[in-house]
Design a protein around this motif. Structure first.
Motif, PDB file in Angstrom:
ATOM      1  N   ILE A 207      47.009  13.684  58.403  1.00  0.00           N
ATOM      2  CA  ILE A 207      45.647  13.870  58.896  1.00  0.00           C
ATOM      3  C   ILE A 207      44.665  12.858  58.298  1.00  0.00           C
ATOM      4  O   ILE A 207      43.621  12.585  58.857  1.00  0.00           O
ATOM      5  N   HIS A 208      45.031  12.272  57.166  1.00  0.00           N
ATOM      6  CA  HIS A 208      44.143  11.339  56.463  1.00  0.00           C
ATOM      7  C   HIS A 208      44.395   9.873  56.796  1.00  0.00           C
ATOM      8  O   HIS A 208      43.750   8.993  56.227  1.00  0.00           O
ATOM      9  N   PHE A 209      45.300   9.594  57.715  1.00  0.00           N
ATOM     10  CA  PHE A 209      45.596   8.208  58.075  1.00  0.00           C
ATOM     11  C   PHE A 209      44.415   7.608  58.838  1.00  0.00           C
ATOM     12  O   PHE A 209      44.010   8.129  59.883  1.00  0.00           O
ATOM     13  N   ARG A 210      43.864   6.561  58.288  1.00  0.00           N
ATOM     14  CA  ARG A 210      42.718   5.867  58.896  1.00  0.00           C
ATOM     15  C   ARG A 210      41.695   6.856  59.423  1.00  0.00           C
ATOM     16  O   ARG A 210      41.311   7.776  58.740  1.00  0.00           O
ATOM     17  N   ASP A 211      41.274   6.671  60.686  1.00  0.00           N
ATOM     18  CA  ASP A 211      40.293   7.556  61.319  1.00  0.00           C
ATOM     19  C   ASP A 211      40.956   8.426  62.390  1.00  0.00           C
ATOM     20  O   ASP A 211      40.328   8.839  63.360  1.00  0.00           O
ATOM     21  N   VAL A 212      42.244   8.727  62.191  1.00  0.00           N
ATOM     22  CA  VAL A 212      43.011   9.418  63.228  1.00  0.00           C
ATOM     23  C   VAL A 212      42.450  10.818  63.521  1.00  0.00           C
ATOM     24  O   VAL A 212      42.449  11.235  64.677  1.00  0.00           O
ATOM     25  N   ALA A 213      41.933  11.504  62.524  1.00  0.00           N
ATOM     26  CA  ALA A 213      41.361  12.836  62.764  1.00  0.00           C
ATOM     27  C   ALA A 213      40.152  12.734  63.696  1.00  0.00           C
ATOM     28  O   ALA A 213      40.003  13.528  64.633  1.00  0.00           O
ATOM     29  N   ALA A 214      39.302  11.751  63.469  1.00  0.00           N
ATOM     30  CA  ALA A 214      38.120  11.548  64.318  1.00  0.00           C
ATOM     31  C   ALA A 214      38.544  11.141  65.732  1.00  0.00           C
ATOM     32  O   ALA A 214      37.925  11.578  66.713  1.00  0.00           O
ATOM     33  N   LYS A 215      39.589  10.329  65.841  1.00  0.00           N
ATOM     34  CA  LYS A 215      40.081   9.906  67.159  1.00  0.00           C
ATOM     35  C   LYS A 215      40.610  11.104  67.943  1.00  0.00           C
ATOM     36  O   LYS A 215      40.336  11.246  69.138  1.00  0.00           O
ATOM     37  N   VAL A 216      41.368  11.962  67.284  1.00  0.00           N
ATOM     38  CA  VAL A 216      41.907  13.157  67.947  1.00  0.00           C
ATOM     39  C   VAL A 216      40.756  14.047  68.412  1.00  0.00           C
ATOM     40  O   VAL A 216      40.778  14.560  69.535  1.00  0.00           O
ATOM     41  N   GLU A 217      39.771  14.211  67.576  1.00  0.00           N
ATOM     42  CA  GLU A 217      38.628  15.055  67.951  1.00  0.00           C
ATOM     43  C   GLU A 217      37.850  14.434  69.107  1.00  0.00           C
ATOM     44  O   GLU A 217      37.474  15.141  70.041  1.00  0.00           O
TER      45      GLU A 217
ATOM     46  N   ARG B 236      47.951  11.101  72.705  1.00  0.00           N
ATOM     47  CA  ARG B 236      49.328  11.479  72.374  1.00  0.00           C
ATOM     48  C   ARG B 236      49.805  10.733  71.125  1.00  0.00           C
ATOM     49  O   ARG B 236      50.378  11.331  70.209  1.00  0.00           O
ATOM     50  N   PHE B 237      49.545   9.433  71.053  1.00  0.00           N
ATOM     51  CA  PHE B 237      49.969   8.664  69.883  1.00  0.00           C
ATOM     52  C   PHE B 237      49.154   9.016  68.644  1.00  0.00           C
ATOM     53  O   PHE B 237      49.696   9.121  67.550  1.00  0.00           O
ATOM     54  N   TYR B 238      47.852   9.205  68.818  1.00  0.00           N
ATOM     55  CA  TYR B 238      47.036   9.619  67.675  1.00  0.00           C
ATOM     56  C   TYR B 238      47.518  10.966  67.122  1.00  0.00           C
ATOM     57  O   TYR B 238      47.587  11.164  65.913  1.00  0.00           O
ATOM     58  N   LYS B 239      47.881  11.879  68.018  1.00  0.00           N
ATOM     59  CA  LYS B 239      48.358  13.198  67.584  1.00  0.00           C
ATOM     60  C   LYS B 239      49.694  13.115  66.851  1.00  0.00           C
ATOM     61  O   LYS B 239      49.961  13.915  65.956  1.00  0.00           O
ATOM     62  N   GLN B 240      50.551  12.179  67.242  1.00  0.00           N
ATOM     63  CA  GLN B 240      51.813  12.010  66.520  1.00  0.00           C
ATOM     64  C   GLN B 240      51.544  11.697  65.052  1.00  0.00           C
ATOM     65  O   GLN B 240      52.216  12.218  64.162  1.00  0.00           O
ATOM     66  N   ILE B 241      50.569  10.846  64.814  1.00  0.00           N
ATOM     67  CA  ILE B 241      50.206  10.497  63.439  1.00  0.00           C
ATOM     68  C   ILE B 241      49.513  11.680  62.773  1.00  0.00           C
ATOM     69  O   ILE B 241      49.844  12.062  61.650  1.00  0.00           O
ATOM     70  N   TYR B 242      48.551  12.257  63.460  1.00  0.00           N
ATOM     71  CA  TYR B 242      47.748  13.382  62.950  1.00  0.00           C
ATOM     72  C   TYR B 242      48.627  14.537  62.490  1.00  0.00           C
ATOM     73  O   TYR B 242      48.368  15.148  61.461  1.00  0.00           O
ATOM     74  N   SER B 243      49.699  14.791  63.232  1.00  0.00           N
ATOM     75  CA  SER B 243      50.578  15.912  62.883  1.00  0.00           C
ATOM     76  C   SER B 243      51.330  15.673  61.582  1.00  0.00           C
ATOM     77  O   SER B 243      51.795  16.621  60.948  1.00  0.00           O
ATOM     78  N   GLN B 244      51.422  14.413  61.160  1.00  0.00           N
ATOM     79  CA  GLN B 244      52.139  14.074  59.933  1.00  0.00           C
ATOM     80  C   GLN B 244      51.209  13.666  58.791  1.00  0.00           C
ATOM     81  O   GLN B 244      51.557  13.822  57.621  1.00  0.00           O
TER      82      GLN B 244
END
Length: 101
Positions: free
Chosen positions: A88-98, A78-86
């Protein structure tokens, strides 16, 4: 960590550095594997801060890491997606969401 925690708890009382002090305080608690205390500090740091700026992305990322360390995959996601939605290139958040999705 204990000395830093004491100094940061003093800094929290200074209204000019509350968000940053709580962030670092939370990181200290994470370093001691006290994730519940870390999460409380991150939550308080974000209170009243609705803007998704770099500081709030960092805080949300650390909230996600704490939840992940506690085995709370859904909350971490849920927290990773909050960042991902704003951002996608923040740290490794895309990989974490996946990975968690």
């Amino acid at each position: 960590y204990d000395e830093a925690i004491g100094l940061l708890q003093d800094a929290v009382r200074d209204s000019h550095s509350v968000m940053e002090a709580r962030h670092y305080l939370g990181l200290c608690f994470m370093g001691k594997n006290q994730y519940d205390l870390a999460l409380e500090q991150f939550k308080q740091a974000l209170a009243g801060h609705s803007k998704m700026d770099e500081a709030s992305k960092e805080l949300r990322y650390h909230q996600a890491q704490a939840h992940e360390a506690m085995g709370n995959r859904e909350e971490a996601l849920r927290f990773y997606k909050q960042i991902y939605s704003q951002d996608i290139h923040f740290r490794d958040v895309a990989a974490k969401v996946e990975a968690l999705g």
